[in-house]
Scaffold this motif. Structure first.
Motif, mmCIF file in Angstrom:
data_model
loop_
_atom_site.group_PDB
_atom_site.id
_atom_site.type_symbol
_atom_site.label_atom_id
_atom_site.label_comp_id
_atom_site.label_asym_id
_atom_site.label_seq_id
_atom_site.Cartn_x
_atom_site.Cartn_y
_atom_site.Cartn_z
ATOM 1 N N ALA A 1 0.832 -1.201 0.000
ATOM 2 C CA ALA A 1 0.000 0.000 0.000
ATOM 3 C C ALA A 1 0.872 1.259 0.000
ATOM 4 O O ALA A 1 0.630 2.193 -0.777
ATOM 5 N N ILE A 2 1.901 1.276 0.829
ATOM 6 C CA ILE A 2 2.754 2.477 0.885
ATOM 7 C C ILE A 2 3.575 2.595 -0.408
ATOM 8 O O ILE A 2 3.788 3.696 -0.918
ATOM 9 N N HIS B 1 1.584 -0.324 10.650
ATOM 10 C CA HIS B 1 2.860 -0.797 11.193
ATOM 11 C C HIS B 1 3.698 -1.257 10.016
ATOM 12 O O HIS B 1 3.302 -2.157 9.299
ATOM 13 N N LEU B 2 4.831 -0.641 9.799
ATOM 14 C CA LEU B 2 5.678 -1.026 8.673
ATOM 15 C C LEU B 2 7.012 -1.554 9.184
ATOM 16 O O LEU B 2 7.614 -0.952 10.067
ATOM 17 N N LEU C 1 12.886 2.260 1.235
ATOM 18 C CA LEU C 1 12.210 3.126 2.205
ATOM 19 C C LEU C 1 13.098 3.397 3.420
ATOM 20 O O LEU C 1 12.895 4.372 4.139
ATOM 21 N N LEU C 2 14.089 2.541 3.613
ATOM 22 C CA LEU C 2 15.022 2.754 4.718
ATOM 23 C C LEU C 2 15.768 4.081 4.501
ATOM 24 O O LEU C 2 15.950 4.874 5.427
ATOM 25 N N ALA C 3 16.182 4.319 3.258
ATOM 26 C CA ALA C 3 16.862 5.579 2.938
ATOM 27 C C ALA C 3 15.887 6.747 3.048
ATOM 28 O O ALA C 3 16.233 7.829 3.527
ATOM 29 N N PHE D 1 2.669 9.269 3.196
ATOM 30 C CA PHE D 1 2.779 8.710 4.548
ATOM 31 C C PHE D 1 1.783 9.351 5.522
ATOM 32 O O PHE D 1 1.288 8.702 6.420
ATOM 33 N N ASP D 2 1.578 10.645 5.351
ATOM 34 C CA ASP D 2 0.829 11.417 6.351
ATOM 35 C C ASP D 2 -0.063 12.432 5.634
ATOM 36 O O ASP D 2 0.246 13.614 5.578
ATOM 37 N N PRO D 3 -1.189 11.941 5.074
ATOM 38 C CA PRO D 3 -2.019 12.803 4.221
ATOM 39 C C PRO D 3 -2.582 14.028 4.951
ATOM 40 O O PRO D 3 -2.829 15.050 4.326
#
Lengths: 354, 488
Positions: A330-331, B180-181, B195-197, B449-451
């Motif tokens: 999803a992300i 939770h990712l 996504l770590l970077a 991530f944070d709309p």
């Protein structure tokens, strides 16, 4: 004098047109890593003519090049100053380009010791899916301004942006390099190797295959001979590492080959056809069944890796890459949307849904 | 959320999630959280919460999302850019109580830790196994690993050992949407996007980090340091380039100018050559043989580069003494002046001499002394502007001078921040470094991530509106049109 190798404008125009007509684009450069992903049906967007080294100063440890530059050209420039691409990107042909190497994000035998492709990316100029030309990162060693979009491009295979220019950190080559070989099984060999790593020996690559553990040492002559004295083993030729780096080793010719990226100490079995690199963290294995579950159980992931086969067809249900867990998918979709809202850049290259 | 009734309601709800003593709301309890390491910016938050479990974090975030209350996550509060500055109508979530080292895995050479664990505590815990965690920001005694990830913290050893982004493997993250990712893995690479970077250095705008797996390295067998003196700062800058061009990769390569080295010497009696225009500290580590070979090599390069004096530490005690001066440089400079302002621009190394000259011109123009201490090896400058906040207008002039220095760094092909982050402090200079398309791209990533823009809003990435205003101010060439207005 006009720079004939600068295709920025043409490429921007093409992406812009594709964006308004919602035409998928198949980004191509050296065409040497087509196998590494799903087949992309789209209008070709060729990058190979967008090439050339833009800046390189040995004292800066930084090189900036257009994405279509061949890796071989970049390496000869670095070689003149005793420097290298320390992540040892695989070149599957002499056509392999730096853009392809960064887009695929693959790294060679030195990876656990020097770092991966992503670790050396300092900045990138890209075109996003809206045809916007943007620059992130820079040409300096440390830069924390803004999100790290340039590293986000590594391994994204063009699905988030068309790479135009890349700035990479480079490293000096070591004064000397020696390969030591030990006849030992995989389990015992890796125990021994873990000890050497904690002892701080100058190890820069390892490989276990068919009962032989090979270890590369890179440092000054004195330091290597000290390490050899402590480690033992027989000095052999160094050419193994080039074969592993460029994946020309016979192991890579096998059909149904899988790449397993695992925690280095994940349980190892003594199997004849398995090749283990990266101090245990990278394992190549032949299997007729998919190994996604097995890899996940061991704390890592698997990739279908068949250099000689053509890419999986668009509608094939065979995944190349480890399927993402629902939340991560999803992300991923939302990030894809943020950079390529019309889904025109290499659609479905990594996963059907992206 | 502006009335006191609303605040009472928020407190009551939070007290259902957390023990009463973990919800701070009285003025005197909130005061210690009003700023991070950059005390020039202060704001008391509405409430401070001190969660101790993942479940509590999850519930706090879910409550904030439902009530549209902004949240700022904070580690040890040692950041130098105002990244953890609270919001008046927001909740400050301190992660300091999540301070457990969960596991040290010797075979895989990793440590799994909670975000509130101090940077140095990781190396201390790994030490008996011959391992350590490489990034060493100068605040490492106090700063937390969660904050290090949020800021992509560096330190003295970056050139050889990399920044935080190069030394972590896996993050557990909760987004404002309650996802939770698990980002990254215990293996060296992961499928999908990096996504770590993206998370590293995102300054707490994308998600709340609840656990970090870091890489541990074997402690080098040997290390030693060379102190080289120069009668000219530019020559010292050139020596830095020569060392690196000659194939030496020092573990640390630091430059101090005369004002800095004198202050440090006064403070800790480091034994520095006090008349030198600049000194370089060049640390070499590795196997004993390697260190011996490279010390020899580096001395030759320094000699041919015009060093007036070269000293190699003859034992561990002297090595520690040479470094003590560098490590004490900031507090030492603090004794020279009531206040100082620390900058963090990074430039290509070949520009060091040029940029230092321009900084010294600006220092004269603004009549504010500047002391230079920096990570020369990676071109990361830390000019310290000396000022007195009690003199009317001096902080404003300092900030303006600081802004100009950052613009010079961008012009020289560098960046406004090498390791301290943008936070509140450098938000205007982001408009100089990035164009509006690039800034919009950052906002689009934030929205993925944070709309609702509830996580640390207003930091790190300026709005286009803000840049338009900053651009307009710029036209007046430093003469701010409305000096009475608040300017972050």
């Amino acid at each position: 004098m006009p720079d004939n190798n600068d295709k920025t404008e043409i490429l921007c125009d093409q992406v812009l047109r594709a964006c308004s007509s919602k035409t998928p684009l198949a980004i191509r450069s050296g065409n040497s890593k087509l196998f590494y992903g799903r087949d992309v049906q789209g209008e070709p967007l060729p990058l190979d003519e967008h090439n050339g080294i833009l800046s390189y100063k040995a004292s800066e440890l930084v090189i900036t090049a257009r994405s279509g530059s061949r890796i071989s050209d970049i390496e000869s420039a670095l070689d003149e100053h005793g420097q290298q691409l320390a992540f040892e990107p695989p070149c599957h042909s002499d056509q392999s380009t730096i853009g392809g190497a960064i887009a695929c994000g693959l790294s060679g035998p030195a990876r656990p010791f020097h770092g991966a492709a992503r670790d050396f990316v300092l900045g990138a100029k890209i075109i996003n899916g809206k045809g916007e030309l943007m620059q992130f990162g820079g040409q300096v060693m440390k830069n924390v301004a803004g999100y790290d979009v340039s590293r986000l491009m590594v391994g994204a295979q063009g699905t988030l942006g068309v790479l135009l220019e890349i700035s990479l950190k480079v490293l000096p080559k070591a004064e000397a390099e020696t390969t030591l070989a030990f006849e030992i099984d995989a389990v015992e060999g890796h125990k021994m190797l873990r000890g050497w790593l904690i002892d701080g020996h100058p190890v820069t690559a390892s490989c276990h295959y068919q009962g032989v553990l090979s270890v590369r040492l890179s440092s000054t002559e004195n330091s290597i001979s000290n390490a050899h004295r402590k480690m033992g083993g027989e000095v052999v030729a160094n050419d193994l590492w080039q074969q592993l780096r460029h994946q020309s080793h016979p192991c890579f010719e096998q059909a149904n080959l899988w790449r397993l990226s695992l925690p280095p100490a994940a349980v190892i079995h003594n199997e004849d056809d398995q090749l283990i690199e990266w101090g245990g963290a990278l394992r190549w294995k032949v299997s007729n069944n998919d190994l996604f579950e097995q890899a996940q159980r061991l704390g890592g992931h698997a990739t279908r890796y068949n250099i000689n086969s053509s890419p999986a067809q668009e509608n094939s249900s065979d995944e190349i890459f480890q399927p993402l867990q629902a939340g991560m998918l999803a992300i991923h979709k939302r990030i894809k949307h943020a950079l390529d809202p019309n889904n025109i850049l290499n659609p479905a290259r990594l996963y059907k849904e992206l | 959320m502006s009335t006191s009734t609303d605040k009472k309601l928020v407190i009551r709800c939070l007290q259902k999630i957390l023990p009463t003593e973990s919800v701070l709301h009285k003025e005197e309890d909130l005061r210690p959280y009003e700023c991070d390491g950059l005390s020039a910016y202060q704001q008391v938050p509405m409430v401070v919460v001190l969660p101790e479990t993942i479940k509590q974090i999850e519930d706090i975030l879910s409550f904030c999302t439902n009530q549209t209350i902004p949240v700022v996550a904070r580690g040890a509060g040692t950041g130098l850019s105002g990244g953890a500055l609270p919001l008046e109508n927001g909740i400050l979530m301190s992660l300091a109580r999540l301070s457990r080292i969960q596991n040290i895995d010797i075979d895989n050479r990793t440590a799994r830790v909670q975000p509130g664990v101090r940077n140095l505590a990781i190396s201390e815990a790994a030490s008996s196994y011959g391992l350590y965690y490489a990034p060493d920001p100068s605040s490492q005694i106090a700063c937390s690993i969660g904050g290090n990830v949020a800021e992509n913290a560096g330190g003295v050893h970056c050139l050889k050992y990399g920044l935080t982004v190069h030394n972590i493997l896996k993050l557990e993250v909760i987004t404002m949407q309650g996802e939770h990712l698990t980002i990254g893995s215990d293996a060296l690479d992961s499928p999908g996007y990096d996504l770590l970077a993206l998370m590293t250095g995102s300054e707490g705008l994308l998600g709340v980090i609840t656990e970090i797996t870091v890489k541990l390295l074997p402690k080098p067998e040997a290390a030693n340091v060379i102190l080289a003196a120069f009668d000219d700062v530019a020559t010292a800058g050139q020596a830095v380039s020569n060392i690196i061009a000659d194939g030496i990769l020092p573990a640390g390569l630091e430059l101090m100018d005369n004002a800095a080295l004198r202050a440090a010497d006064d403070f800790v009696n480091a034994g520095y050559p006090r008349d030198a225009a600049a000194i370089l500290l060049c640390e070499i580590d590795g196997t004993s043989a390697e260190v011996a070979d490279r010390l020899e090599h580096a001395q030759n390069v320094l000699r041919t580069s015009g060093a007036t004096e070269i000293r190699v530490a003859h034992d561990e005690q002297q090595r520690a003494k040479f470094w003590a001066g560098r490590k004490a440089a900031f507090p030492a400079v603090g004794r020279l002046s009531p206040d100082y302002y620390c900058m963090d621009g990074t430039i290509p190394r070949y520009q060091i001499a040029n940029v230092l000259t321009r900084i010294s011109e600006l220092s004269n123009e603004y009549r504010l002394p500047i002391v230079n201490v920096f990570h020369a090896g990676d071109g990361n400058l830390h000019p310290l502007i000396l000022y007195d906040a009690n003199i009317d207008g001096e902080l404003e002039r300092t900030e303006e001078l600081g802004g100009k220095i950052l613009e010079i760094c961008v012009e020289a092909g560098g960046t406004i921040t090498g390791e301290h982050g943008v936070g509140m402090e450098k938000i205007n200079q982001m408009c100089v470094q990035f164009n509006s398309m690039e800034l919009q791209q950052f906002h689009a990533i934030k929205h993925a991530f944070d709309p609702d823009e509830l996580l640390n809003p207003g930091k790190a990435i300026p709005t286009l509106h803000r840049c338009a205003e900053f651009g307009a101010m710029h036209v007046h060439h430093g003469q701010l049109p409305h000096p009475e207005l608040e300017r972050f």
